[in-house]
Design an enzyme around this catalytic site. Structure first.
Site, PDB file in Angstrom:
ATOM      1  N   HIS A 207       0.937  -1.110   0.041  1.00 52.58           N
ATOM      2  CA  HIS A 207      -0.349  -0.078   0.093  1.00 52.58           C
ATOM      3  C   HIS A 207       1.172   1.555   0.213  1.00 52.58           C
ATOM      4  O   HIS A 207       1.902   1.073   0.532  1.00 52.58           O
ATOM      5  CB  HIS A 207      -0.797  -0.181   1.286  1.00 52.58           C
ATOM      6  CG  HIS A 207      -2.230  -1.123   1.277  1.00 52.58           C
ATOM      7  ND1 HIS A 207      -3.146  -0.528   1.276  1.00 52.58           N
ATOM      8  CD2 HIS A 207      -2.064  -2.247   1.073  1.00 52.58           C
ATOM      9  CE1 HIS A 207      -4.519  -1.567   0.647  1.00 52.58           C
ATOM     10  NE2 HIS A 207      -3.278  -2.741   0.918  1.00 52.58           N
ATOM     11  N   CYS A 238      -7.542  -0.552   3.404  1.00 54.17           N
ATOM     12  CA  CYS A 238      -8.616  -1.780   4.600  1.00 54.17           C
ATOM     13  C   CYS A 238      -9.560  -1.304   5.416  1.00 54.17           C
ATOM     14  O   CYS A 238      -8.713  -0.258   6.027  1.00 54.17           O
ATOM     15  CB  CYS A 238      -7.609  -3.166   4.811  1.00 54.17           C
ATOM     16  SG  CYS A 238      -8.053  -4.149   6.009  1.00 54.17           S
ATOM     17  N   ASN A 247      -3.801   0.986  -2.307  1.00 52.95           N
ATOM     18  CA  ASN A 247      -2.140  -0.085  -2.739  1.00 52.95           C
ATOM     19  C   ASN A 247      -1.702   0.459  -4.265  1.00 52.95           C
ATOM     20  O   ASN A 247      -2.008   1.582  -4.632  1.00 52.95           O
ATOM     21  CB  ASN A 247      -2.827  -1.468  -3.890  1.00 52.95           C
ATOM     22  CG  ASN A 247      -3.834  -2.116  -3.413  1.00 52.95           C
ATOM     23  OD1 ASN A 247      -4.925  -1.953  -2.823  1.00 52.95           O
ATOM     24  ND2 ASN A 247      -3.474  -3.252  -2.496  1.00 52.95           N
TER      25      ASN A 247
HETATM   26  P1  HMG Z   1     -17.495 -13.352  12.565  1.00 54.95           P
HETATM   27  O1  HMG Z   1     -18.589 -12.551  13.704  1.00 54.95           O
HETATM   28  O2  HMG Z   1     -16.024 -14.220  13.980  1.00 54.95           O
HETATM   29  O3  HMG Z   1     -17.820 -14.536  12.100  1.00 54.95           O
HETATM   30  O4  HMG Z   1     -16.662 -12.709  11.961  1.00 54.95           O
HETATM   31  P2  HMG Z   1     -18.777 -14.971  12.710  1.00 54.95           P
HETATM   32  O5  HMG Z   1     -18.754 -17.193  11.817  1.00 54.95           O
HETATM   33  O6  HMG Z   1     -19.473 -15.822  14.136  1.00 54.95           O
HETATM   34  O7  HMG Z   1     -20.870 -15.234  11.803  1.00 54.95           O
HETATM   35  C1  HMG Z   1     -20.721 -14.164  11.870  1.00 54.95           C
HETATM   36  C2  HMG Z   1     -22.310 -13.364  11.066  1.00 54.95           C
HETATM   37  O8  HMG Z   1     -21.508 -13.394   9.697  1.00 54.95           O
HETATM   38  C3  HMG Z   1     -22.895 -14.846  10.906  1.00 54.95           C
HETATM   39  O9  HMG Z   1     -24.428 -13.623   9.999  1.00 54.95           O
HETATM   40  C4  HMG Z   1     -22.235 -15.870   9.058  1.00 54.95           C
HETATM   41  O10 HMG Z   1     -23.187 -16.021   9.053  1.00 54.95           O
HETATM   42  C5  HMG Z   1     -22.118 -14.163   8.745  1.00 54.95           C
HETATM   43  P3  HMG Z   1     -25.418 -12.965  11.566  1.00 54.95           P
HETATM   44  O11 HMG Z   1     -25.816 -14.551  12.111  1.00 54.95           O
HETATM   45  O12 HMG Z   1     -24.615 -12.428  12.094  1.00 54.95           O
HETATM   46  O13 HMG Z   1     -26.760 -12.871  10.394  1.00 54.95           O
HETATM   47  N1  HMG Z   1     -21.013 -15.081   7.931  1.00 54.95           N
HETATM   48  C6  HMG Z   1     -20.253 -14.329   6.759  1.00 54.95           C
HETATM   49  N2  HMG Z   1     -21.351 -14.021   5.289  1.00 54.95           N
HETATM   50  C7  HMG Z   1     -21.063 -14.168   4.471  1.00 54.95           C
HETATM   51  N3  HMG Z   1     -19.714 -15.602   4.406  1.00 54.95           N
HETATM   52  C8  HMG Z   1     -18.942 -15.431   5.288  1.00 54.95           C
HETATM   53  C9  HMG Z   1     -19.199 -15.227   5.842  1.00 54.95           C
HETATM   54  N4  HMG Z   1     -18.795 -15.983   7.571  1.00 54.95           N
HETATM   55  C10 HMG Z   1     -20.056 -15.154   8.479  1.00 54.95           C
HETATM   56  N5  HMG Z   1     -18.084 -16.428   4.411  1.00 54.95           N
HETATM   57  C11 HMG Z   1     -15.260 -12.895   9.330  1.00 54.95           C
HETATM   58  C12 HMG Z   1     -15.473 -13.905  10.866  1.00 54.95           C
HETATM   59  C13 HMG Z   1     -14.801 -13.731   8.900  1.00 54.95           C
HETATM   60  C14 HMG Z   1     -16.458 -13.832   8.313  1.00 54.95           C
HETATM   61  C15 HMG Z   1     -14.976 -11.536   9.702  1.00 54.95           C
HETATM   62  O14 HMG Z   1     -14.453 -10.983  10.719  1.00 54.95           O
HETATM   63  C16 HMG Z   1     -14.954 -11.423   8.186  1.00 54.95           C
HETATM   64  O15 HMG Z   1     -16.205 -11.164   7.399  1.00 54.95           O
HETATM   65  N6  HMG Z   1     -13.422 -10.159   7.722  1.00 54.95           N
HETATM   66  C17 HMG Z   1     -13.251 -10.335   6.389  1.00 54.95           C
HETATM   67  C18 HMG Z   1     -12.737  -8.542   7.052  1.00 54.95           C
HETATM   68  C19 HMG Z   1     -12.336  -8.432   5.762  1.00 54.95           C
HETATM   69  O16 HMG Z   1     -12.554  -8.778   4.281  1.00 54.95           O
HETATM   70  N7  HMG Z   1     -11.353  -7.388   5.568  1.00 54.95           N
HETATM   71  C20 HMG Z   1     -10.230  -7.181   4.545  1.00 54.95           C
HETATM   72  C21 HMG Z   1      -9.715  -8.155   3.655  1.00 54.95           C
HETATM   73  S1  HMG Z   1      -8.152  -8.793   4.280  1.00 54.95           S
HETATM   74  C22 HMG Z   1      -7.364  -7.093   3.659  1.00 54.95           C
HETATM   75  O17 HMG Z   1      -7.710  -6.095   3.318  1.00 54.95           O
HETATM   76  C23 HMG Z   1      -6.155  -7.512   3.278  1.00 54.95           C
HETATM   77  C24 HMG Z   1      -4.553  -7.590   1.980  1.00 54.95           C
HETATM   78  O18 HMG Z   1      -5.711  -6.619   1.489  1.00 54.95           O
HETATM   79  C25 HMG Z   1      -3.617  -8.085   2.499  1.00 54.95           C
HETATM   80  C26 HMG Z   1      -3.399  -6.227   3.332  1.00 54.95           C
HETATM   81  O19 HMG Z   1      -3.113  -5.676   1.975  1.00 54.95           O
HETATM   82  O20 HMG Z   1      -3.054  -6.569   3.641  1.00 54.95           O
HETATM   83  C27 HMG Z   1      -5.448  -8.788   2.240  1.00 54.95           C
HETATM   84 MG    MG Z   2      -4.271  -4.645   0.949  1.00 55.92          MG
END
Ligand code: HMG
Ligand code: MG
Length: 300
Positions: A207, A238, A247
């Site tokens: 980034h 992020c 990025n």
């Molecule tokens: P949680 O709250 O611990 O999960 O989140 P949970 O299992 O307790 O589920 C909570 C709710 O989310 C439930 O729904 C699940 O059904 C739903 P509710 O019953 O409350 O209605 N759920 C989902 N829905 C859709 N798709 C799924 C999913 N899983 C659970 N896959 C979880 C844990 C991982 C889901 C959450 O923390 C999350 O989605 N985090 C994603 C964060 C993210 O996307 N960040 C950005 C990407 S990373 C980044 O940008 C860095 C990178 O670019 C590299 C860099 O730059 O360093 C890659």
């Molecule tokens: Mg990134």
């Protein structure tokens, strides 16, 4: 040094995930389709994550259904757990990516689990991908610093990278999530990781928050890395890394590499046009110096 560099375009995912305004599916699809016509071999298309955590990625299933998939182009999606993997499978994704971190605090904030728990959660995802013939990529965030913890020991980066590689990820993308890294530190970090993971399986994901991304990429090329994640127009950030900017801009990287004798297979002029188009759509100035310079030159 090799003369071929692979660009992984992450704009439609990393670029758009942090947008405050709602971006309709048609715009995302047009962005991906236009990027697919530039010569890029990989265009990250979205994320099957919780819509409560990252609302902007909620329509990834619709995006995946509507893009015009070109032969030879890969369209990876992020999958933090089996629920995400099921979404990716239904969407017929060819590549998935699990995303861990070298920082405990960031892991908690981003995916709500510790680093160790995240590895346990990723194992079945990567195993299912292997069984289904889907490629699995691994991200490691905060490799050069964390928004919550500051400096991150290099040994933590090495440990997480190695764990993801041994799990079966074909490539480990080393993320400077908040763009605090500098070339000297990037080199030392890459050297340490490359002592445990083949350098050919490493990618750089920089980034540009502190304006260091091009220098870091150059340093990484000197260390033997040949794959870089970039975002057209420098879109991105992020949602769980406060203050993180986009990025490195794809067109800036392509300009630097082509001018230095490397080949990427990407058409710079097409990228510049897409950069201008998506920035206008989002109502902002491109974060790419190359696009800005080219737009100014066109107006002379
Ligand atoms: P949680 O709250 O611990 O999960 O989140 P949970 O299992 O307790 O589920 C909570 C709710 O989310 C439930 O729904 C699940 O059904 C739903 P509710 O019953 O409350 O209605 N759920 C989902 N829905 C859709 N798709 C799924 C999913 N899983 C659970 N896959 C979880 C844990 C991982 C889901 C959450 O923390 C999350 O989605 N985090 C994603 C964060 C993210 O996307 N960040 C950005 C990407 S990373 C980044 O940008 C860095 C990178 O670019 C590299 C860099 O730059 O360093 C890659
Ligand atoms: Mg990134």
């Amino acid at each position: 040094m090799t003369s071929n560099i692979n660009i992984v375009e992450v704009g439609p995912r990393d670029g758009l995930q942090n947008e405050k305004q709602t971006i309709d599916v048609a715009t995302k699809v047009e962005l991906i389709d236009r990027l697919s016509s530039t010569g890029l071999a990989t265009v990250e298309a979205g994320a099957f994550v919780s819509p409560k955590w990252v609302p902007q990625m909620a329509a990834t299933d619709a995006v995946m259904a509507q893009i015009n998939r070109k032969q030879g182009i890969s369209y990876p999606v992020l999958t933090p757990n089996m629920r995400g993997y099921d979404g990716a499978r239904t969407a017929k994704a060819d590549t998935i990516a699990v995303f861990g971190a070298a920082s405990e605090s960031f892991s908690q904030k981003n995916i709500n689990v510790s680093i160790e728990e995240s590895m346990e959660r990723f194992k079945p995802v990567v195993n299912a991908a292997k069984a289904d013939g889907v490629r699995a990529r691994g991200y490691v965030s905060c490799v050069l610093g964390c928004p919550y913890e500051g400096d991150i020991p290099v040994k933590n980066v090495v440990r997480v990278s190695k764990a993801l590689y041994e799990m079966g990820c074909y490539e480990i993308s080393l993320g400077d999530t908040i763009g605090v890294g500098v070339a000297g530190k990037a080199k030392a970090m890459i050297r340490a990781v490359a002592s445990e993971v083949p350098v050919t399986a490493l990618a750089g994901h920089f980034h540009d928050t502190y304006g260091q991304s091009l220098a870091n990429i150059w340093a990484a090329v000197e260390e033997g890395i040949t794959t870089f994640d970039c975002s057209v127009s420098g879109l991105g950030g992020c949602p769980y890394a406060p203050g993180a900017s986009g990025n490195v801009a794809t067109e800036d990287v392509v300009y630097m590499l082509h001018g230095s004798g490397f080949e990427t297979g990407v058409d710079l002029e097409k990228l510049i046009d897409i950069s201008g188009w998506i920035s206008a759509k989002l109502g902002r100035t491109p974060a790419s110096k190359v696009t800005m310079a080219r737009q100014a030159a066109r107006n002379i």
